[in-house]
Motif scaffolding. Structure first.
Motif, PDB file in Angstrom:
ATOM      1  N   GLY A  17      -3.811   4.605  -1.786  1.00 15.15           N
ATOM      2  CA  GLY A  17      -3.853   5.908  -1.137  1.00 15.15           C
ATOM      3  C   GLY A  17      -4.665   5.867   0.145  1.00 15.15           C
ATOM      4  N   ARG A  75       6.653  13.241  -3.936  1.00 16.07           N
ATOM      5  CA  ARG A  75       5.992  14.527  -3.699  1.00 16.07           C
ATOM      6  C   ARG A  75       7.005  15.534  -3.134  1.00 16.07           C
ATOM      7  N   ALA A 122      -7.595   0.802  -6.198  1.00 13.26           N
ATOM      8  CA  ALA A 122      -7.232   2.126  -5.702  1.00 13.26           C
ATOM      9  C   ALA A 122      -6.606   2.015  -4.323  1.00 13.26           C
ATOM     10  N   GLY A 141       0.199   4.982   3.943  1.00 14.08           N
ATOM     11  CA  GLY A 141       0.169   3.665   3.325  1.00 14.08           C
ATOM     12  C   GLY A 141       1.094   2.680   4.015  1.00 14.08           C
ATOM     13  N   THR A 168       1.967   3.010  -2.520  1.00 14.79           N
ATOM     14  CA  THR A 168       1.703   3.951  -3.602  1.00 14.79           C
ATOM     15  C   THR A 168       0.203   4.208  -3.718  1.00 14.79           C
ATOM     16  N   GLU A 169      -0.203   4.875  -4.776  1.00 14.67           N
ATOM     17  CA  GLU A 169      -1.620   5.126  -5.025  1.00 14.67           C
ATOM     18  C   GLU A 169      -2.346   3.892  -5.533  1.00 14.67           C
ATOM     19  N   GLN A 170      -1.597   2.818  -5.757  1.00 10.29           N
ATOM     20  CA  GLN A 170      -2.201   1.573  -6.220  1.00 10.29           C
ATOM     21  C   GLN A 170      -2.102   0.505  -5.139  1.00 10.29           C
ATOM     22  N   THR A 177       0.836  -1.205   0.000  1.00 10.16           N
ATOM     23  CA  THR A 177       0.000   0.000   0.000  1.00 10.16           C
ATOM     24  C   THR A 177       0.872   1.257   0.000  1.00 10.16           C
ATOM     25  N   ALA A 193       4.386   6.288   0.722  1.00  9.99           N
ATOM     26  CA  ALA A 193       3.481   7.192   1.431  1.00  9.99           C
ATOM     27  C   ALA A 193       3.388   6.810   2.909  1.00  9.99           C
TER      28      ALA A 193
END
Length: 255
Positions: A33, A137, A31, A72, A12-14, A10, A69
C-alpha cells in the motif's frame, strides 16, 4: 536456476519481493500500500544482502506491472526502471493478476515438482483453468482468466475492469474450474457463480509465484529495455462525483 533475478510487486496491499540465484531463492512479504514507496528499496537491499548478491550481478529486474493500485504501480515501475537503467539490465514486466493464478496453481499442485507444491500434486499433464478476480475498490474488480497446460500459461480472458455482476454474467455459462483472488472475500454475495469451481481463498506465497513467472519469462527471452517498464492501467478515473457514488450505492442495495 542459473539467472540472477530480482522481482517485486507492489500492486496490492502486500509487498512481495524475491531474489533468485544459482545458490537459492530468498523471499520477503510485508506491508504494501502506501508504505511500499518508502520501504521497497530498503527491503530490496536487505534481501540481496541475505542472498550475498550485489545489485550489479543481476541479470534482470522483474516487476508486477498491474493491474492494481495506482500508486503501487507507479512505485513498482519507477523502481524497476531506475534500477535497470543504472545496472544496464533488462526489465521483465509480469502481469499482477497472473501472479495470483500462479500461486493458485502451486496450491493445487498442478505441474509442480516434488517438494514445491503446497497441496496435492496433480501432475504436469493436467490442465488448470483459473479465474482471478481482485478487489479494485469502488465496487469493481480486476479480473482475468488463464489456462495452464503443457508447462505454460495461456490467456483465456484478458485483464479487465468490471462490476462483479458483469463478471458473473461473463463466466456464468462456463465457469472456471478454479477461482482465486481477493474479490470473493470483499464482494462475495455479488460474485456468486454456479456451483462447481474450487476456490483458493488466500495466497500462499506471492513472492515465490512472482519469481517462478520471472524465471520463465527470462528463459523465454522476454526482457525489455528499461524505458519500457510501463504500468498496466485499467482505470482512468479514480474518483466519483456525489451523484455517481449515490448511484453506485443504490445499485449495490438493489443487488
Amino acid at each position: 536456476m542459473t539467472a540472477r533475478l530480482l522481482a517485486f510487486d507492489t500492486s496490492t496491499e502486500q509487498l512481495a519481493i524475491a531474489v533468485g540465484a544459482p545458490a537459492g531463492t530468498w523471499l520477503h512479504h510485508g506491508a504494501g500500500g502506501a508504505q511500499a514507496s518508502a520501504s521497497l528499496l530498503p527491503h530490496i537491499h536487505s534481501l540481496c544482502q541475505r542472498a550475498g548478491l550485489a545489485l550489479t550481478e543481476l541479470d534482470a529486474v522483474a516487476f508486477g506491472r498491474g493491474p492494481g493500485a495506482f500508486t503501487g504501480l507507479r512505485t513498482s515501475c519507477a523502481v524497476a526502471q531506475g534500477l535497470a537503467l543504472g545496472l544496464g539490465c533488462p526489465v521483465l514486466p509480469i502481469d499482477s493478476l497472473l501472479i495470483v493464478a500462479e500461486d493458485a496453481r502451486a496450491q493445487a499442485g498442478v505441474g509442480m515438482s516434488v517438494g514445491m507444491s503446497v497441496g496435492m500434486n496433480v501432475g504436469a499433464g493436467v490442465a488448470f483453468d483459473v479465474g482471478v478476480a481482485m478487489d479494485a475498490r469502488m465496487g469493481e474488480v480486476y479480473a482475468a482468466r488463464w489456462r495452464w497446460q503443457g508447462g505454460e500459461w495461456q490467456v483465456q480472458d484478458a485483464a479487465m475492469l468490471c462490476t462483479p455482476e458483469a463478471l458473473v454474467a461473463a463466466w456464468a455459462a462456463q465457469p472456471p474450474a478454479w477461482l482465486a483472488g481477493s474479490a470473493w472475500a470483499a464482494l462475495g454475495p455479488r460474485l456468486a457463480l454456479p456451483d462447481g469451481p474450487q476456490q483458493v481463498r488466500q495466497e500462499h506465497s506471492r513472492a515465490a509465484a512472482l519469481l517462478r513467472l520471472a524465471v520463465a519469462a527470462h528463459s523465454r527471452g522476454e526482457g525489455l529495455d528499461a524505458a519500457l517498464a510501463l504500468p498496466l492501467y485499467l482505470r482512468d478515473k479514480v474518483a466519483l462525483t456525489t451523484q455517481e457514488r449515490d448511484a453506485a450505492r443504490a445499485a449495490v442495495a438493489r443487488a
